[in-house]
Enzyme design. Structure first.
Site, mmCIF file in Angstrom:
data_model
loop_
_atom_site.group_PDB
_atom_site.id
_atom_site.type_symbol
_atom_site.label_atom_id
_atom_site.label_comp_id
_atom_site.label_asym_id
_atom_site.label_seq_id
_atom_site.Cartn_x
_atom_site.Cartn_y
_atom_site.Cartn_z
ATOM 1 N N GLY A 10 0.910 -1.200 -0.179
ATOM 2 C CA GLY A 10 0.146 0.113 0.093
ATOM 3 C C GLY A 10 0.859 1.244 -0.056
ATOM 4 O O GLY A 10 2.129 1.145 0.259
ATOM 5 N N GLN A 11 0.211 2.345 -0.315
ATOM 6 C CA GLN A 11 0.943 3.614 -0.470
ATOM 7 C C GLN A 11 1.778 3.977 0.893
ATOM 8 O O GLN A 11 3.015 4.336 0.921
ATOM 9 C CB GLN A 11 -0.007 4.819 -0.917
ATOM 10 C CG GLN A 11 -0.672 4.781 -2.056
ATOM 11 C CD GLN A 11 -1.464 5.868 -2.318
ATOM 12 O OE1 GLN A 11 -0.856 6.833 -2.787
ATOM 13 N NE2 GLN A 11 -2.851 5.664 -2.033
ATOM 14 N N THR A 57 -9.425 -0.921 0.664
ATOM 15 C CA THR A 57 -9.749 0.574 0.259
ATOM 16 C C THR A 57 -10.595 0.867 -1.059
ATOM 17 O O THR A 57 -10.575 2.041 -1.327
ATOM 18 C CB THR A 57 -8.373 1.272 0.250
ATOM 19 O OG1 THR A 57 -7.371 0.487 -0.840
ATOM 20 C CG2 THR A 57 -7.536 1.529 1.352
ATOM 21 N N ASP A 97 -11.567 9.959 6.438
ATOM 22 C CA ASP A 97 -12.751 11.008 6.844
ATOM 23 C C ASP A 97 -13.966 10.509 6.101
ATOM 24 O O ASP A 97 -15.098 11.005 6.748
ATOM 25 C CB ASP A 97 -12.245 12.235 5.850
ATOM 26 C CG ASP A 97 -12.329 11.571 4.343
ATOM 27 O OD1 ASP A 97 -11.305 10.752 3.785
ATOM 28 O OD2 ASP A 97 -13.174 11.986 3.532
ATOM 29 N N TYR A 120 -17.555 1.311 3.263
ATOM 30 C CA TYR A 120 -16.355 1.555 3.511
ATOM 31 C C TYR A 120 -16.091 2.367 4.658
ATOM 32 O O TYR A 120 -15.617 1.713 5.861
ATOM 33 C CB TYR A 120 -15.371 2.341 2.253
ATOM 34 C CG TYR A 120 -13.992 2.710 2.813
ATOM 35 C CD1 TYR A 120 -13.303 1.845 2.813
ATOM 36 C CD2 TYR A 120 -13.958 4.024 2.818
ATOM 37 C CE1 TYR A 120 -11.848 2.298 3.128
ATOM 38 C CE2 TYR A 120 -12.576 4.543 3.056
ATOM 39 C CZ TYR A 120 -11.659 3.665 3.501
ATOM 40 O OH TYR A 120 -10.334 4.060 3.724
ATOM 41 N N LYS A 124 -14.494 1.096 8.616
ATOM 42 C CA LYS A 124 -13.528 1.659 8.996
ATOM 43 C C LYS A 124 -13.977 2.303 10.378
ATOM 44 O O LYS A 124 -13.209 2.174 11.599
ATOM 45 C CB LYS A 124 -12.977 2.991 8.186
ATOM 46 C CG LYS A 124 -12.380 2.574 7.005
ATOM 47 C CD LYS A 124 -11.036 1.866 7.122
ATOM 48 C CE LYS A 124 -9.966 2.547 7.522
ATOM 49 N NZ LYS A 124 -8.682 1.717 7.590
ATOM 50 N N TRP A 145 -7.534 11.645 1.300
ATOM 51 C CA TRP A 145 -7.187 11.863 -0.060
ATOM 52 C C TRP A 145 -5.486 11.380 -0.247
ATOM 53 O O TRP A 145 -4.664 12.220 -0.704
ATOM 54 C CB TRP A 145 -7.171 13.314 -0.338
ATOM 55 C CG TRP A 145 -8.702 14.010 -0.565
ATOM 56 C CD1 TRP A 145 -9.895 13.227 -0.041
ATOM 57 C CD2 TRP A 145 -9.184 14.887 -1.147
ATOM 58 N NE1 TRP A 145 -11.063 13.931 -0.361
ATOM 59 C CE2 TRP A 145 -10.700 15.205 -1.172
ATOM 60 C CE3 TRP A 145 -8.509 15.948 -1.733
ATOM 61 C CZ2 TRP A 145 -11.367 16.105 -1.579
ATOM 62 C CZ3 TRP A 145 -9.198 17.024 -2.381
ATOM 63 C CH2 TRP A 145 -10.804 17.133 -2.146
#
Length: 283
Positions: A10-11, A57, A97, A120, A124, A145
């Site tokens: 993942g990022q 995600t 968020d 989603y 979370k 974001w």
């Protein structure tokens, strides 16, 4: 100091892997679809802190696969948090968020009422609740974001489409803070280190890039940095329908993170330049 990170590709996890003392676990070592395996991995590693940077995600796909999203985003981090509580070590997890409904235009504070619009966000939020109920020291970092030179994200999509097309229609009524994954990784690691020293810093915090902008505004900044001549037309969310509703107001009040940990909002414009440079170097 040894910090165990769930996630490898993942990022945020890829950014964490570059830090000393961090061990990242991929799916082959800890499958989030099997929460018990996550707890077992923590016991085996015996780290000083644990960070969960892995998640389901795919926001739109979650509408059809909510049960799976809930296992990965709620049951797995809950199992991690319980094991950390049993071992007396802190647990840091990344949230979103999307736990808010996006109403109004004021930045969301950590204590504001949550009301997810879709699967989603519900998954979370359930994860947050499980972590809090585990009884150990924790830090939940809600962010928004996420962008980087890795994986699939808005920056990489605009870089590709901007070079292919002379005009794009981009949503302009969703407002938030683009957040470089590199900054999220650094924030999570620092929180974990601080929670080892002071469990009293336990809580939910917000972290997002500044200044707030729209997706259309963000796209214009990307094209300006790339010196791409691509005209952006502002459109409302209703003209770009998706299976999952997106919050219109994703502004996050990050003041408690700065007060407690001294972590300030990163300037996403500098982060964008760094990401584009990384992409250029990799090409």
């Amino acid at each position: 100091m040894t910090i165990l990170v769930f996630g490898r590709t993942g990022q945020v996890a890829r950014e964490m892997a570059a830090h000393a003392g961090v061990t990242c676990l991929g799916r082959s070592k800890a499958n989030l679809e099997q929460p018990a395996s996550c707890a077992a991995a923590i016991r085996a590693a015996a780290p000083q802190a644990v960070i969960n940077a892995a998640a389901f995600t795919a926001v739109d796909r979650a509408e059809e696969e909510e049960a799976l999203a809930t296992v990965i985003n709620a049951a797995a981090p809950t199992a991690m948090a319980r094991e950390c509580a049993a071992l007396g070590i802190p647990f840091v997890s990344i949230s979103t968020d999307y736990v808010f409904d996006g109403s109004g235009d004021a930045p969301w504070k950590p204590a504001d009422p949550t009301r997810p619009l879709g699967a989603y966000g519900r998954s979370k939020l359930a994860g947050e609740q499980g972590i809090k109920q585990a009884g150990g020291a924790y830090g939940i970092l809600r962010t928004s974001w996420v962008v980087s030179a890795h994986g699939n994200n808005f920056v990489k999509t605009m870089r590709r489409l901007g070079a292919e097309r002379g005009q794009l229609s981009i949503v302009a009524d969703q407002i938030g803070g683009p957040t470089p994954a590199r900054n999220i990784a650094a924030a999570c690691l620092f929180m974990a280190q601080q929670l080892i020293k002071d469990a009293g810093k336990t809580g939910i915090y917000h972290f997002a890039g500044a200044p707030d902008t729209s997706w259309a505004g963000f796209a214009r900044s990307i094209f300006a940095e790339l010196e791409i001549d691509c005209d952006v037309t502002d459109i409302p969310s209703g003209e770009y329908p998706t299976p999952a509703r997106r919050p219109l107001n994703s502004r996050l009040d990050c003041s408690s993170l700065e007060t407690t940990f001294g972590i300030t909002r990163p300037d996403w414009r500098q982060g964008l330049r760094d990401i584009l440079q990384d992409l250029e170097n990799a090409s």
